[in-house]
Design an enzyme around this catalytic site. Sequence first.
Site, PDB file in Angstrom:
ATOM      1  N   ASP A 126      -4.726  -9.857  -8.193  1.00 57.33           N
ATOM      2  CA  ASP A 126      -4.970  -8.879  -9.268  1.00 57.33           C
ATOM      3  C   ASP A 126      -3.778  -8.129  -9.871  1.00 57.33           C
ATOM      4  OD1 ASP A 126      -4.780  -7.513  -6.837  1.00 57.33           O
ATOM      5  OD2 ASP A 126      -6.768  -6.613  -6.917  1.00 57.33           O
ATOM      6  N   GLU A 159     -12.522   0.159  -9.749  1.00 54.74           N
ATOM      7  CA  GLU A 159     -12.182  -0.807 -10.820  1.00 54.74           C
ATOM      8  C   GLU A 159     -13.135  -0.813 -12.007  1.00 54.74           C
ATOM      9  OE1 GLU A 159     -12.222  -1.523  -7.557  1.00 54.74           O
ATOM     10  OE2 GLU A 159     -10.070  -1.696  -7.169  1.00 54.74           O
ATOM     11  N   GLU A 204       0.830  -1.212   0.000  1.00 49.48           N
ATOM     12  CA  GLU A 204       0.000   0.000   0.000  1.00 49.48           C
ATOM     13  C   GLU A 204       0.863   1.260   0.000  1.00 49.48           C
ATOM     14  OE1 GLU A 204      -3.127   0.051  -0.487  1.00 49.48           O
ATOM     15  OE2 GLU A 204      -3.937  -1.880   0.161  1.00 49.48           O
ATOM     16  N   ARG A 258       0.512   3.751  -3.179  1.00 43.74           N
ATOM     17  CA  ARG A 258      -0.131   5.047  -2.909  1.00 43.74           C
ATOM     18  C   ARG A 258       0.896   6.151  -2.693  1.00 43.74           C
ATOM     19  NH1 ARG A 258      -5.732   3.789   0.366  1.00 43.74           N
ATOM     20  NH2 ARG A 258      -5.752   1.559  -0.006  1.00 43.74           N
TER      21      ARG A 258
HETATM   22  C1  DMJ Z   1      -6.565   0.324  -4.851  1.00 39.97           C
HETATM   23  O1  DMJ Z   1      -5.820   0.692  -3.752  1.00 39.97           O
HETATM   24  C2  DMJ Z   1      -5.707  -0.283  -5.897  1.00 39.97           C
HETATM   25  O2  DMJ Z   1      -6.357  -0.221  -7.097  1.00 39.97           O
HETATM   26  C3  DMJ Z   1      -5.330  -1.693  -5.603  1.00 39.97           C
HETATM   27  O3  DMJ Z   1      -4.638  -2.309  -6.649  1.00 39.97           O
HETATM   28  C4  DMJ Z   1      -6.504  -2.551  -5.247  1.00 39.97           C
HETATM   29  N1  DMJ Z   1      -7.663  -1.837  -4.925  1.00 39.97           N
HETATM   30  C5  DMJ Z   1      -7.688  -0.550  -4.393  1.00 39.97           C
HETATM   31  C6  DMJ Z   1      -9.007   0.135  -4.644  1.00 39.97           C
HETATM   32  O4  DMJ Z   1     -10.090  -0.687  -4.722  1.00 39.97           O
END
Ligand code: DMJ
Length: 660
Positions: free
Chosen positions: A418, A552, A285, A289
């Site tokens: 993902d 998404e 994260e 971010r």
């Molecule tokens: C985001 O922080 C990013 O897209 C991450 O890859 C997975 N999902 C969250 C938002 O849903």
Amino acid sequence: VSLSGLAPKRLFSLLPLSGRRIPTLSPGASSFPHHRATLRLSEKFILLLILSAFITLCFGAFFFLPDSSKHKRFDLGLEDMPNPPPVQVKSGPPTCREACVRLARLGRTEPGAPTGEGLRLEESLRDKIRADHERALQEAKQKLRKSKKALLHEIQTEKARVAQELKKKDVPRSLPPVPMPKLVGVNDGDPGEPDVKEKRDKIREMMKHAWDSYRQYGWGHNELKPIAKKGHSTNIFGNSQMGATIVDALDTLYIMGLHDEFKDGQEWIEQNLDFSVNAEVSVFEVNIRFIGGLLAAYYLSGQEVFKAKAVQLAEKLLPAFNTPTGIPWAMVNLKSGVGRNWGWASAGSSILAEFGTLHMEFVHLTYLTGNPAYYQKVMHIRKLLAKMDRPNGLYPNYLNPRTGRWGQHHTSVGGLGDSFYEYLLKAWLMSDRTDAEARKTYDDAIEAIERHLIRKSNGGLTFIGEWKNGHLERKMGHLTCFAGGMFALGADGSPGDKAGHYLQLGAEIAHTCHESYDRTVLKLGPEAFKFDSGLEAVAVRQNEKYYILRPEVIETYWYMWRFTHDPKYRQWGWEAAQAIDKYCRVGGGFSGVKDVYSSNPTYDDVQQSFFLAETLKYLYLLFSSDELLPLESWVFNTEAHPLPVLRLANATMPGSQAKR
Ligand code: DMJ
């Protein structure tokens, strides 16, 4: 002094230890010749006794020195040297270290000989001890004379001084000048048509409301509680207050032309963003971010502070890679560097989507700093994964960083898996399509996913299920909906003649995800939806009915729009924007809702930072012209932070062996 002729018993009473003078005997005094041998023996005994007394003194001096604890390690080091360096004797009392070394030498190499010097040293040591005690006593007395307030002030000044010094250590070394990649498409992106412009203005207004609310009620906190109107904190950032929303929102503010707000954010970062905090954070994260957000802000604005902060933070993440395999821990303490994994993860494993979503940011860090460490860390992960067996060609979500073995055989294109797949494709795109290894790994993974996880429901909806221990679960997450955009983005460059196929697959996923929105009361999608027992694209369990401002589905609409210009994607995006504004907007910002099937929803009271970073950015881009951040020149990280394609031509990345 001759001691011959004295009986041993009497001799004891004449030893200097008694403090009395030793009487002198005349040579003729002894009229007992048979005593001579005994007397010579006693002489040796006395010498031995003196020597042992001297050694005892030396030891005494050694252990009772007042500041010995400070110097012990150093002194021992010197003593243990076969040839200790010469000690310079200064005038005045010898320092503790000097005296110790000299005493040790005297005691070790010249036993018994210069007893006089030994004694003088002992004397001066005693003086020193006395002086030290006296000084300490005076200091203590002076302290006690001070008021409590003055003492407190003194302590605080000292604390601030130490903190300041620690901070200084954190200031990054100046970074090497690196040519800025050619930045195309940092423009207004005016869509031309007035109705589209109007929609775009509305999205911009929503961003203003989200930002202003955070500015007013949650400034400096990681996120905002828009109902309680105060800061919010999640465990992904430990107990820190690192302004996650500020960093995540910066590039969105920039491309929307909200320059005053951007400046405000920059100022906060310059003055307050500090990573020397005792907080256990998620490596993934923080990377997507913070590092992603700071790098994008740097590339867009050219402000050095963002680059410097990104590098400073990245250095704090590096200890997470200190595992037996080099697969990083999920969490790391920013201060201590100690890492560990989530308690809920199968068999102490690290998570595929977490350690597999570092590549883009880390390659940029190496590019910007010239430090090969970042590049090497992510390439090591890639190499390790390439060597592993994959059940049915699929990548399980869990990998143990100690043993290098897979945990449970679960595979997902949604949560836990993902963005690993996303970053394989984006590594290739970001390398100006030269990283063929990344492209091949992506193609192979997608082929296995299509074979084992992608199905059509009875009602004709294409969905991506989850693989759990040899069984396909016919459930799709909101998170999985990003894959529609990924398939479309990867269509060009796919092997054989499959570009059309993948664009079509992207469109089908977009359609399914739109259905998951359309079949709810609020026209917002649930967290997960099923394709089972007559159910199609709807959530079954109560705890899967929430919508937390996730991006998404809108992300996939935007990619599909860019590749097809089919107006339905703008239409679907607008539906979602209106629903968010209607049901998630509150006085203090935007909140997630707990049940998208209820006409009277309750709020979760969290304004997620990704709402500003992703959801609103993708919506804004959907209603902008394609000239704003064109996909030929920019690659968006998984948090929607745009990073430029690195056109390195014939240059090599520091740390790589082969030419790329
Ligand atoms: C985001 O922080 C990013 O897209 C991450 O890859 C997975 N999902 C969250 C938002 O849903």
